[in-house]
Design an enzyme around this catalytic site. Sequence first.
Site, PDB file in Angstrom:
ATOM      1  N   GLY A  57       0.835  -1.192   0.000  1.00 34.35           N
ATOM      2  CA  GLY A  57       0.000   0.000   0.000  1.00 34.35           C
ATOM      3  C   GLY A  57       0.868   1.240   0.000  1.00 34.35           C
ATOM      4  N   GLN A  62       3.034   9.941   1.420  1.00 38.38           N
ATOM      5  CA  GLN A  62       4.316   9.263   1.193  1.00 38.38           C
ATOM      6  C   GLN A  62       4.973   9.645  -0.128  1.00 38.38           C
ATOM      7  OE1 GLN A  62       2.670   5.144   2.201  1.00 38.38           O
ATOM      8  NE2 GLN A  62       4.792   5.009   2.873  1.00 38.38           N
ATOM      9  N   CYS A 103       7.558  -0.141   6.233  1.00 40.73           N
ATOM     10  CA  CYS A 103       6.946   1.007   5.575  1.00 40.73           C
ATOM     11  C   CYS A 103       7.929   1.529   4.530  1.00 40.73           C
ATOM     12  CB  CYS A 103       6.656   2.087   6.614  1.00 40.73           C
ATOM     13  SG  CYS A 103       5.932   3.576   5.912  1.00 40.73           S
ATOM     14  N   LEU A 104       7.428   1.812   3.339  1.00 42.04           N
ATOM     15  CA  LEU A 104       8.316   2.304   2.278  1.00 42.04           C
ATOM     16  C   LEU A 104       8.982   3.623   2.677  1.00 42.04           C
ATOM     17  CD1 LEU A 104       6.197   1.510  -0.919  1.00 42.04           C
ATOM     18  CD2 LEU A 104       8.045   0.164   0.094  1.00 42.04           C
ATOM     19  N   HIS A 145      -2.621   0.628   8.692  1.00 42.81           N
ATOM     20  CA  HIS A 145      -1.323   1.272   8.465  1.00 42.81           C
ATOM     21  C   HIS A 145      -1.465   2.454   7.492  1.00 42.81           C
ATOM     22  CE1 HIS A 145       3.207   0.981   7.726  1.00 42.81           C
ATOM     23  NE2 HIS A 145       2.788   1.774   6.749  1.00 42.81           N
ATOM     24  N   GLU A 146      -2.134   2.217   6.375  1.00 45.57           N
ATOM     25  CA  GLU A 146      -2.229   3.252   5.333  1.00 45.57           C
ATOM     26  C   GLU A 146      -3.099   4.431   5.777  1.00 45.57           C
ATOM     27  OE1 GLU A 146      -0.190   3.265   2.991  1.00 45.57           O
ATOM     28  OE2 GLU A 146       0.444   1.189   3.256  1.00 45.57           O
ATOM     29  N   HIS A 149      -1.372   6.873   7.927  1.00 48.16           N
ATOM     30  CA  HIS A 149      -0.494   7.808   7.207  1.00 48.16           C
ATOM     31  C   HIS A 149      -1.208   9.138   6.947  1.00 48.16           C
ATOM     32  CE1 HIS A 149       3.328   6.014   6.220  1.00 48.16           C
ATOM     33  NE2 HIS A 149       2.778   4.899   5.786  1.00 48.16           N
TER      34      HIS A 149
END
Length: 185
Positions: A57, A62, A103-104, A145-146, A149
């Site tokens: 995701g 991000q 996480c990216l 998680h997303e 953000h």
Amino acid sequence: MSALSVVTIDSDLLTLMDIVLRQEAREIQVDDADSLTLCQKLAVEMFELMYLSDGAGLAAPQVGIPIRLVVVDPSNLDFGPHVLINPTIQFKSETEEAANEGCLSIPRRVGRVFRSTEVVVHAYNLKGMLEEYSATGWLARVFQHEIEHLNGVLYPDRLRGNESLIVTEKAMRRKAEKTVKGLIK
Ligand code: ZN
């Protein structure tokens, strides 16, 4: 090549509050055709980046854009690719489970995070229609998680007790050793 790139933050700098990853993202006007067209263009760039980086995701902050849009396409699940616009968590189970998350935006680190095992999410799609998703397990984790953000929350904020971030290579080594132990038991 995508016009955007993933905003990353060193794990020692997570307390920096005035960066895009720490902002409350803005709502998108879903009743406006122009904003939906922009969302479609942004979604192309974001899916591309997500696939390139092997993520499940990616949230708009991000890629440096503080608006409430998330793309997800968790592999190994038959959920498939989705774009969530202005997503909200309507229900969160009290039952939680812990798993390693990455996480990216926080390269080369993972951490053990407790998440609700079940969530119900409302979100608009790229056509501006409201959808409801019921998710359990890994998909529920990806959603939580997303969506966090969009509120400037990063998963290390969720670590409990004396848990800390660990280097991905180390975590994978431990996982591999545990796997082999299980195979020869
Ligand atoms: Zn993330």
